[in-house]
Scaffold this motif. Structure first.
Motif, short mmCIF file in Angstrom:
data_model
loop_
_atom_site.label_atom_id
_atom_site.label_comp_id
_atom_site.label_asym_id
_atom_site.label_seq_id
_atom_site.Cartn_x
_atom_site.Cartn_y
_atom_site.Cartn_z
N UNK A 90 0.88 -0.81 0.00
CA UNK A 90 0.05 -0.01 0.18
C UNK A 90 0.99 1.61 0.40
N UNK A 91 2.17 1.12 1.01
CA UNK A 91 3.46 2.55 0.75
C UNK A 91 3.55 3.19 -0.33
N UNK A 92 3.72 1.38 -1.04
CA UNK A 92 4.86 1.26 -2.52
C UNK A 92 4.00 1.97 -3.52
N UNK A 93 2.37 1.55 -3.57
CA UNK A 93 1.57 2.40 -4.24
C UNK A 93 1.38 3.24 -4.49
N UNK A 94 1.77 4.44 -3.40
CA UNK A 94 1.22 5.23 -3.03
C UNK A 94 2.28 6.31 -3.47
N UNK A 95 3.93 5.74 -4.07
CA UNK A 95 4.66 7.04 -4.35
C UNK A 95 4.96 5.80 -5.45
N UNK A 96 3.89 5.71 -6.25
CA UNK A 96 4.12 5.46 -7.23
C UNK A 96 5.06 4.15 -7.88
N UNK A 97 4.76 3.43 -6.87
CA UNK A 97 5.56 2.15 -7.51
C UNK A 97 4.78 0.34 -6.50
N UNK A 98 5.10 -0.36 -7.41
CA UNK A 98 4.91 -1.90 -7.04
C UNK A 98 5.44 -2.96 -6.93
N UNK A 99 5.35 -3.90 -5.83
CA UNK A 99 5.96 -4.53 -5.33
C UNK A 99 5.43 -6.03 -5.84
N UNK A 100 6.06 -6.84 -6.70
CA UNK A 100 6.15 -8.49 -7.01
C UNK A 100 6.68 -9.24 -6.70
N UNK A 101 6.35 -10.40 -6.00
CA UNK A 101 7.05 -11.47 -5.86
C UNK A 101 7.67 -12.35 -7.47
N UNK A 102 8.73 -12.75 -8.01
CA UNK A 102 8.50 -13.85 -8.91
C UNK A 102 9.59 -15.13 -8.69
N UNK A 103 10.12 -15.55 -9.79
CA UNK A 103 10.76 -16.81 -9.78
C UNK A 103 12.69 -16.09 -9.91
N UNK A 104 13.34 -16.10 -9.36
CA UNK A 104 14.75 -15.05 -9.32
C UNK A 104 15.14 -15.45 -10.78
N UNK A 105 15.26 -16.66 -11.13
CA UNK A 105 15.85 -17.13 -12.65
C UNK A 105 14.98 -16.03 -13.93
N UNK A 106 13.85 -16.40 -13.60
CA UNK A 106 13.02 -16.34 -14.47
C UNK A 106 12.78 -14.10 -14.39
N UNK A 107 13.43 -14.10 -13.86
CA UNK A 107 13.51 -12.21 -13.22
C UNK A 107 14.37 -11.46 -14.03
N UNK A 108 15.88 -12.93 -13.49
CA UNK A 108 16.78 -12.19 -14.08
C UNK A 108 17.00 -12.23 -16.26
N UNK A 109 16.37 -13.62 -16.06
CA UNK A 109 15.68 -13.87 -17.51
C UNK A 109 15.01 -11.83 -18.93
N UNK A 110 14.68 -12.17 -17.69
CA UNK A 110 13.57 -10.98 -18.03
C UNK A 110 14.37 -9.90 -17.93
N UNK A 111 15.43 -9.24 -17.52
CA UNK A 111 16.07 -8.63 -16.76
C UNK A 111 17.15 -8.35 -18.10
N UNK A 112 17.54 -10.01 -18.51
CA UNK A 112 18.37 -9.73 -19.76
C UNK A 112 17.37 -9.54 -20.91
N UNK A 113 16.54 -9.54 -20.94
CA UNK A 113 15.76 -9.34 -22.04
C UNK A 113 15.03 -7.89 -22.54
N UNK A 114 15.51 -6.93 -21.50
CA UNK A 114 14.99 -6.24 -21.48
C UNK A 114 15.98 -5.11 -21.90
#
Length: 173
Positions: A41-65
């Motif tokens: 909720x506090x992050x939403x007020x700061x125009x941010x959002x929190x997500x929980x993802x698998x670390x390997x999948x997040x690493x792949x998405x970061x590389x692809x981006x």
């Protein structure tokens, strides 16, 4: 061939990456559901959002981006805090909640196109926000103008004081 669930999660991570200007990675181990909701909720007020993802999948998405590699820091229970505008706002929320809950630790981050260590990511919380910087700039720009106005008003003020003294002398006589 990867499982469809992993392909779907990669699409979600990619969507989050594209919708943000950067990300802070935190270890949220030990937070209760209520504390997690409060953090989100506090992050939403700061125009941010929190997500929980698998670390390997997040690493792949970061590389692809085309984002920089955050190294081997993505281990364990990581949550990804994506910020849409100012990284300082999100960092201040994370720092405040980390001090409040005493369970959140900084892991890494990506801001301004650079990979950040835990210490670098945490340092963003100590910077002034965009609005604070604008206020400081306005103060710095207004200070000389205030001085000029004061100097220009000095002779008129002196004249008024002299006329008041003459008027007081004539009334006393």
């Amino acid at each position: 061939m990867p499982a469809q669930s992993k392909v779907d999660m990669l699409a979600k991570v990619t969507e989050s990456v594209q919708a943000s200007k950067g990300v802070f990675v935190i270890d949220y181990r030990g937070l209760s559901v209520k504390e997690t909701q409060e953090l989100r909720r506090a992050l939403r007020e700061a125009n941010s959002f929190m997500k929980v993802y698998k670390n390997n999948i997040a690493r792949i998405a970061f590389q692809q981006a085309g984002l920089p590699d955050v190294g081997d820091s993505l281990k364990g229970t990581c949550a990804y805090v994506f910020f849409e505008n100012d990284p300082v706002d999100a960092a201040k929320v994370i720092k405040k909640k980390a001090e409040e809950f005493k369970k959140i630790t900084w892991v890494a981050g990506i801001a301004d196109g650079k990979a950040l260590s835990a210490e670098d990511a945490k340092a963003y919380a100590d910077l002034p926000t965009h609005d604070e910087l604008i206020a400081q700039l306005v103060y710095v720009m207004a200070s000389p103008l205030r001085g000029i106005a004061s100097v220009c008003a000095g002779p008129a003020r002196g004249l008024v004081t002299a006329l008041k003294a003459v008027a007081d002398q004539k009334e006393a006589a």
